[in-house]
Design a protein around this motif. Structure first.
Motif, PDB file in Angstrom:
ATOM      1  N   UNK A  26     -31.611 -30.355 -18.245  1.00 52.59           N
ATOM      2  CA  UNK A  26     -32.148 -31.843 -17.544  1.00 52.59           C
ATOM      3  C   UNK A  26     -32.375 -31.574 -16.060  1.00 52.59           C
ATOM      4  N   UNK A  27     -33.195 -31.542 -15.387  1.00 50.25           N
ATOM      5  CA  UNK A  27     -33.279 -31.860 -13.933  1.00 50.25           C
ATOM      6  C   UNK A  27     -33.813 -33.298 -13.494  1.00 50.25           C
ATOM      7  N   UNK A  28     -33.361 -33.982 -12.569  1.00 51.65           N
ATOM      8  CA  UNK A  28     -34.286 -35.229 -12.249  1.00 51.65           C
ATOM      9  C   UNK A  28     -33.358 -36.285 -11.834  1.00 51.65           C
ATOM     10  N   UNK A  65     -39.107 -35.060   1.518  1.00 52.34           N
ATOM     11  CA  UNK A  65     -37.819 -34.810   1.319  1.00 52.34           C
ATOM     12  C   UNK A  65     -37.328 -34.795   0.155  1.00 52.34           C
ATOM     13  N   UNK A  66     -37.512 -35.887  -0.534  1.00 51.21           N
ATOM     14  CA  UNK A  66     -37.214 -35.849  -2.105  1.00 51.21           C
ATOM     15  C   UNK A  66     -37.838 -34.983  -3.025  1.00 51.21           C
ATOM     16  N   UNK A  67     -39.021 -34.421  -2.624  1.00 57.18           N
ATOM     17  CA  UNK A  67     -39.935 -33.596  -3.212  1.00 57.18           C
ATOM     18  C   UNK A  67     -39.240 -32.017  -3.090  1.00 57.18           C
ATOM     19  N   UNK A  68     -38.908 -31.739  -2.025  1.00 53.50           N
ATOM     20  CA  UNK A  68     -37.978 -30.840  -1.663  1.00 53.50           C
ATOM     21  C   UNK A  68     -36.969 -30.444  -2.933  1.00 53.50           C
ATOM     22  N   UNK A 100     -37.377 -24.767 -21.630  1.00 45.27           N
ATOM     23  CA  UNK A 100     -37.881 -25.995 -21.344  1.00 45.27           C
ATOM     24  C   UNK A 100     -36.855 -26.937 -20.310  1.00 45.27           C
ATOM     25  N   UNK A 101     -37.466 -27.292 -19.286  1.00 43.54           N
ATOM     26  CA  UNK A 101     -36.691 -28.254 -18.191  1.00 43.54           C
ATOM     27  C   UNK A 101     -37.043 -29.722 -18.259  1.00 43.54           C
ATOM     28  N   UNK A 102     -36.357 -30.420 -19.020  1.00 45.14           N
ATOM     29  CA  UNK A 102     -36.525 -31.927 -18.969  1.00 45.14           C
ATOM     30  C   UNK A 102     -36.437 -32.652 -17.566  1.00 45.14           C
ATOM     31  N   UNK A 103     -37.497 -33.501 -17.357  1.00 45.68           N
ATOM     32  CA  UNK A 103     -37.564 -33.838 -15.815  1.00 45.68           C
ATOM     33  C   UNK A 103     -37.917 -35.398 -15.803  1.00 45.68           C
ATOM     34  N   UNK A 104     -36.864 -36.251 -16.307  1.00 41.79           N
ATOM     35  CA  UNK A 104     -36.939 -37.570 -16.189  1.00 41.79           C
ATOM     36  C   UNK A 104     -36.952 -38.103 -14.724  1.00 41.79           C
ATOM     37  N   UNK A 105     -38.009 -38.971 -14.361  1.00 40.55           N
ATOM     38  CA  UNK A 105     -38.086 -39.464 -13.001  1.00 40.55           C
ATOM     39  C   UNK A 105     -38.983 -40.775 -12.764  1.00 40.55           C
ATOM     40  N   UNK A 157     -41.143 -39.979  -6.647  1.00 36.00           N
ATOM     41  CA  UNK A 157     -41.094 -39.280  -7.821  1.00 36.00           C
ATOM     42  C   UNK A 157     -42.339 -38.493  -8.085  1.00 36.00           C
ATOM     43  N   UNK A 158     -43.556 -38.867  -7.544  1.00 36.21           N
ATOM     44  CA  UNK A 158     -44.515 -37.901  -7.781  1.00 36.21           C
ATOM     45  C   UNK A 158     -44.390 -36.539  -7.000  1.00 36.21           C
ATOM     46  N   UNK A 159     -43.886 -36.931  -5.775  1.00 34.97           N
ATOM     47  CA  UNK A 159     -43.851 -35.608  -4.982  1.00 34.97           C
ATOM     48  C   UNK A 159     -42.248 -34.639  -5.545  1.00 34.97           C
ATOM     49  N   UNK A 160     -41.584 -35.328  -6.173  1.00 34.52           N
ATOM     50  CA  UNK A 160     -40.622 -34.546  -7.017  1.00 34.52           C
ATOM     51  C   UNK A 160     -41.201 -33.641  -7.939  1.00 34.52           C
ATOM     52  N   UNK A 161     -42.270 -33.990  -8.652  1.00 31.62           N
ATOM     53  CA  UNK A 161     -42.848 -33.422  -9.882  1.00 31.62           C
ATOM     54  C   UNK A 161     -43.612 -32.307  -9.254  1.00 31.62           C
TER      55      UNK A 161
END
Length: 413
Positions: free
Chosen positions: A108-110, A315-318, A38-43, A53-57
């Motif tokens: 955690x990533x984010x 860019x931030x999505x990448x 499990x990787x938590x992803x708070x954005x 943030x949507x693109x990061x997800x």
């Protein structure tokens, strides 16, 4: 970008009581062999940076799919647990605590803001859970906030602003005004420009600060015009960048002043349009148009296009993709899902996920990487995604980072 909004409902925690601290024994049971990784992803899925943030997800989910399609780790699959930190440090800390103690995430990533990533890091660090930040910050690598569990996949302001300054100041002039969002991101960017600009002879005429999320910049523009700068630097982000670029353009400042930005966001350019951003130069960690020369960019873009109806990643999505994929690769290399062995493996990782060669500097776990200098296009665009010209790429170079000693680290690289 023509993409469907992230369905936050399926990722939202059920409202209830405060999280109860669990013992290490309970954590180990929850993370036992055979369970999903499990990787938590708070954005910040809501608020001023929601588009980024949507693109990061979206991109992070591609990294999860890559890992799972390749067989996972001994058959164990990865899972992304997305939470909305609402661009608020307290909310970010609460969501991170719940991810660790209630959802039993492994990592955690984010984070998308310097305003939240230090609070996320503090929670993860104190519980010895690896955190890979995908938001620009200088502070997170400094010894006072850092730990063996702290990694920083994103560029940092010192590196980003330095690269843009080294490109722009010799070409456009040395009398500089900064229009600065009044929080850590803006402050650190100004510091990066000033440090890089000093040996170039650059002079700061003014550092004009505005609140985060302000809509009207008209009060600042006459003062900027009266100062007659060679260069105006927009040290802000997201909607702030869009609004300030539009109003600077409408006011006519571009007629006498070159406008640049430390981070020229793809999502902001799409939202603001060609006219508002015409001629603005800035830095970025990634632009999809690099695919013509970088095979890894083409491979990443194609996966994103397939998943999202032909759209291209930002860019931030990448960064969301790279931040998750690096951690999962370290799991494979360490043959473990415990944070300490994965941290050791991540320190040793050399990777090229989407933009060229990268690695984490040993002393502070900063990802050493290239900075791309781009200029916004208003003509000769092949399609709606073709918004930048790549002017220059500053190659990955540790010498462009602040030294380990300056940041409080006694370990030599």
């Amino acid at each position: 970008m023509s993409q469907q909004p992230i369905d936050t409902r399926r990722r939202t925690l059920i409202a209830g009581g405060a999280a109860v601290a669990a013992s290490p024994f309970m954590f180990n049971i929850a993370r036992a062999q055979g369970a999903n990784i499990k990787i938590g992803f708070p954005v910040p899925l809501t608020g001023a940076f929601s588009a980024e943030a949507q693109d990061q997800v979206r991109a992070a989910e591609i990294a999860i799919k890559d890992f799972n399609d390749a067989g996972g780790f001994g058959g164990r699959k990865a899972e992304l647990l997305v939470r909305d930190d609402k661009l608020n440090p307290g909310e970010a800390a609460t969501r991170t605590l719940e991810l660790i103690e209630k959802d039993k995430v492994n990592f955690i990533v984010g984070s998308l803001s310097a305003a939240t990533q230090l609070s996320i890091n503090a929670v993860a660090r104190d519980r010895k859970v690896l955190f890979n930040s995908i938001s620009q910050s200088d502070a997170i690598n400094e010894a006072k906030d850092w730990s063996l569990y702290t990694f920083h996949e994103a560029l940092n302001p010192h590196l980003t602003a330095g690269a843009v300054a080294r490109y722009a100041f010799p070409k456009f002039g040395k009398r500089i005004v900064y229009l600065t969002a009044d929080y850590a991101y803006g402050h650190e960017m100004v510091r990066g420009f000033q440090r890089a600009g000093a040996p170039l002879g650059a002079t700061t005429l003014a550092d004009i600060r505005h609140p985060l999320g302000v809509a009207d910049y008209s009060a600042f523009l006459p003062r900027i015009q009266a100062l007659k700068p060679d260069v105006l630097v927009l040290c802000n982000f997201g909607r702030d960048l869009v609004n300030s670029a539009k109003q600077v353009t409408d006011f006519g400042l571009k007629a006498s002043t070159k406008v640049i930005a430390p981070v020229l966001l793809y999502t902001s350019r799409q939202a603001g349009g060609a006219d508002a951003f015409e001629g603005i130069i800035g830095g970025t960690s990634y632009y999809w148009g690099m695919e013509d020369k970088i095979p890894a960019a083409k491979a990443f873009n194609d996966k994103f296009r397939k998943a999202h109806g032909g759209a291209v990643p930002s860019d931030y999505g990448a960064l969301g993709y790279a931040g998750v994929r690096s951690v999962l690769q370290a799991v494979l290399n360490a043959k473990s899902t415990d944070s300490m062995p994965v941290s050791i493996a991540l320190r040793q990782l050399k990777y090229n996920w989407y933009k060229g060669d990268q690695f984490y500097r040993k002393c502070d776990h900063q990802s050493v990487q290239s900075v791309i200098i781009v200029e916004s296009k208003s003509k000769n665009m092949k399609d709606k995604y073709d918004v930048f010209n790549v002017l220059s790429i500053e190659d990955a170079n540790e010498a462009n980072l602040r030294s380990c000693d300056e940041m409080g680290h006694k370990i030599s690289t």
